[in-house]
Design a protein around this motif. Structure first.
Motif, short mmCIF file in Angstrom:
data_model
loop_
_atom_site.label_atom_id
_atom_site.label_comp_id
_atom_site.label_asym_id
_atom_site.label_seq_id
_atom_site.Cartn_x
_atom_site.Cartn_y
_atom_site.Cartn_z
N SER A 269 0.81 -1.23 0.00
CA SER A 269 0.00 0.00 0.00
C SER A 269 0.84 1.27 0.00
CB SER A 269 -0.95 0.00 1.20
OG SER A 269 -0.21 0.04 2.40
N ASN A 288 -0.89 -2.95 -8.19
CA ASN A 288 -1.85 -2.89 -7.09
C ASN A 288 -3.27 -2.89 -7.64
OD1 ASN A 288 -3.31 -1.96 -4.65
ND2 ASN A 288 -1.25 -1.53 -3.88
N ASP A 290 -5.62 -1.38 -6.24
CA ASP A 290 -6.25 -0.11 -5.84
C ASP A 290 -5.53 1.07 -6.50
OD1 ASP A 290 -7.24 2.11 -4.62
OD2 ASP A 290 -6.54 1.59 -2.60
N ALA A 293 -4.05 3.65 -4.05
CA ALA A 293 -3.06 3.30 -3.02
C ALA A 293 -1.89 4.30 -3.09
CB ALA A 293 -2.55 1.88 -3.24
N ALA B 11 -0.52 6.52 5.81
CA ALA B 11 0.22 6.88 4.60
C ALA B 11 0.56 8.36 4.53
CB ALA B 11 -0.57 6.47 3.36
#
Ligand SMILES: Cc1cc2nc3c(=O)[nH]c(=O)nc-3n(C[C@H](O)[C@H](O)[C@H](O)COP(=O)(O)OP(=O)(O)OC[C@H]3O[C@@H](n4cnc5c(N)ncnc54)[C@H](O)[C@@H]3O)c2cc1C
Ligand SMILES: Nc1ncnc2c1ncn2[C@@H]1O[C@H](COP(=O)(O)O)[C@@H](O)[C@H]1O
Lengths: 325, 247
Positions: A269, A288, A290, A293, B11
């Motif tokens: 991620s 990925n 997604d 991400a 993140a």
């Protein structure tokens, strides 16, 4: 004076990291109008010649049988003794475990602060300012460093060491430190070389897998791709924690920080703690499912899809092209 | 073992308006991976040797959450050294821990993480060892205690070193030392009710003071999407060929 802790590399020359430390030490010394001296342990090797090229005129060589394998405590104690004699304005070293540990010990003995992982050191009249990396380098911290002596360890990437014309005669000063032999200490009892091979830290290409790979067996195709592109396999902490891969494969804050030419991130991620491990890659290819991400949005190239279909297709394509040639 | 409460950032990291800290309003907290391994190792050594494992943290009352986590992994007792914040300057943190270790019953082995997960000063363990005049080995990936001494393995450059230290000793450890267990329900229940000893501390401030945190300027890449699924393979191999890693 600015004191730089330097080390020899495997061939007896000034190590690359030490060269960078000297670069910063010289800049600092110029601004302060003082000299730079270097300190090292053991044999001089090529250090005097290498230091001369850097315009450093004095090398203090710490010589004591207890320093060999004595660990950070012995080296730290020796360094503290030298600092007490020389009274430098600052002590700089590379941001490497052995050096940092010894400097932490020395700083404690002389009652001074230590700023680790510095990217910049700015001298002031009394308190100095430093910029240091936090959270693995995703954040920078501006801090004030106040103390009788400023101990700093420096991250790689400082001012490039330039050879100066002022190739001074280097005075080598052998110092036999007074070490407290009553201090209980650790001893190095064994040193083994590990089998040489391409390592995660130095491989030009790293093919890494995270949770999206799904199982230990799922890494077979990553191994295959890594083999085809001359690289090695890496992983995220999820893979390590699940026991899919050994910790020595882990990229990130508490794993290895790498700077390959190409990083292939499969099913990862891009959490900050992982990102700081791969953000210095020259280029990143993310695979990925997604498209949002963080690893995908920060990558150079991305493929949106399942690692279990994308990677086998890539491997097949490489094999097919090499057959056709 | 000494553990530090740190924000579990995702993140993106948000900073507080004054730039002095990470904005933790929407974050959980944890201990660093190095420290998780230290807890696991201490619990295993205590189990193996019939000893006991204690966990210590410096911080405000909320840091007891991390002490309870360590107890749910199997630590037998816990100490909180009272301080305004877990993220103090490293000299002050080391002084608080040193003071507490002088007051507490003696430990054969004191384990630290090699570096805390947020500040990463990489020095608190060394400072404590120096102040207590204890032998220390840093960055350890293997611990093998014997009678009166401990054998410690660390990885350096291209090799492995084994050090031996007399007890009591201080060790800073790295993740990879072991695979930490997940706490069991029983462990969690036990930890919930376990007492925590609180010690006062008033260490003098050290010489490193944070003025501001900021984000590293990041060169933002415009991501080139090569395609979706298996159909992207030729484009991927073109890129690999351009990079010169396949021919
Ligand atoms: C103090 C601290 C230190 C840490 N240190 C590290 C460290 O050193 N290294 C590290 O890696 N982590 C570290 N972590 C953990 C980190 O925060 C993340 O939890 C971890 O990196 C997530 O791993 P991941 O990307 O594999 O998993 P996830 O975050 O779960 O991401 C999985 C990704 O895979 C994608 N995906 C799922 N299935 C597929 C599929 N079939 N095909 C393609 N894509 C798929 C998903 O879309 C997602 O983007 C640390 C955490 C803390 C708190
Ligand atoms: N507030 C704290 N409470 C307890 N232990 C700490 C604290 N801060 C740091 N430590 C310990 O010291 C280690 C090194 O921290 P640091 O020097 O900040 O990188 C950590 O891994 C912990 O084991």
């Amino acid at each position: 004076m600015v004191l730089a802790v330097v080390e020899r590399d495997g061939r007896g020359s000034l190590s690359a990291a030490s060269g960078e430390v000297l670069g910063t030490a010289r800049e600092l010394a110029e601004r302060l109008g003082v000299a730079v001296a270097a300190v090292a342990v053991g044999e001089a090797g090529d250090l005097p010649d290498d230091l001369a090229k850097q315009g450093v005129g004095r090398l203090h060589l710490l010589a004591h049988e207890l320093l060999d394998g004595g660990g950070p405590a012995r080296l730290g104690e020796a360094l503290a003794g030298l600092v007490a004699t020389l009274a430098p304005a600052a002590v700089l070293g590379a941001d490497e475990p052995g050096v940092t540990d010894a400097m932490a010990w020395a700083a404690t003995m002389v009652g001074a602060p230590l700023a680790t992982a510095c990217t910049e050191v700015r001298p002031g009249d009394d308190a100095w300012e430093v910029t240091r990396e936090r959270s693995g380098g995703i954040l920078l911290e501006d801090a004030v460093l106040a103390g009788p002596v400023r101990f700093c360890t420096l991250r790689p990437g400082g001012p490039a060491p330039s050879e100066t014309a002022a190739a001074a005669e280097v005075t080598v000063d052998v110092v036999v430190p007074e070490l407290d032999t009553t201090l209980p200490h650790a001893t190095l009892v064994e040193r083994r070389e590990r089998s040489a091979g391409m390592s995660l830290a130095t491989a030009p290409v790293v093919v890494a897998g995270g949770r999206g790979v799904g199982s230990a067996g799922g890494y077979a195709v990553l191994e295959e791709l890594a083999g085809l592109v001359g690289g090695v396999v890496g992983c995220s902490r999820v893979a390590t924690n699940n026991g899919w891969r050994p910790h020595s494969d882990q990229v990130g804050l508490t794993g290895t920080r790498i700077s390959p030419d190409l990083y292939v991130a499969c099913g990862i991620s891009g959490a900050t703690q992982h990102w700081v491990g791969c953000m210095n890659a020259r280029s990143i290819l993310a695979v990925n499912t997604d498209p949002e991400a963080p690893m995908v949005t920060r990558a150079t190239w991305a493929v949106i899809g399942d690692v279990h279909t994308v990677l086998p297709a890539v491997v097949a394509e490489i094999r097919e092209r090499s057959r056709r040639r | 073992m000494c553990v530090k409460r740190v924000p579990a950032v995702g993140a993106e990291i948000l900073l507080t308006a004054d730039g002095l800290a990470v904005d933790t309003r929407h974050l959980g907290f944890t201990i660093g991976p190095h420290e998780e391994c230290a807890v696991e190792e201490a619990v295993r050594i205590a189990e193996r040797t019939g000893g006991s494992a204690g966990v210590l943290t410096v911080g405000a009352p909320e840091t007891e959450e991390q002490l309870r986590y360590a107890m749910s992994m199997g630590a037998d007792h816990a100490v909180r050294v009272d301080a305004a914040a877990a993220d103090g300057d490293p000299e002050a943190t080391a002084a608080a821990i040193t003071g507490a270790l002088r007051d507490l019953p003696p430990y054969d082995l004191v384990l630290f993480g090699a570096a805390s997960a947020d500040a990463g000063h990489a020095q608190v363990g060394l400072r404590v060892a120096c102040a207590l005049r204890r032998p220390v080995v840093g960055g350890v990936k293997g611990i093998d205690p014997g009678p009166g001494h401990v054998s410690l393995r660390r990885e350096v450059g291209g090799g492995v070193e084994v050090h031996e230290a007399p007890l009591p000793a201080v060790v800073t450890v790295l993740e990879g030392l072991n695979l930490p267990r997940y706490p069991t329900i029983k462990g969690r229940l036990r930890a919930k009710k376990a007492p925590i000893r609180v010690l006062p501390a008033a260490p003098p401030a050290g010489g490193l003071r944070t003025r501001r945190l900021r984000h590293r300027p990041e060169a933002r890449a415009e991501t080139i999407v090569l395609g979706r699924g298996a159909e992207a393979a030729p484009a991927v191999v073109d890129v690999l060929a351009d990079l010169g890693v396949v021919r």
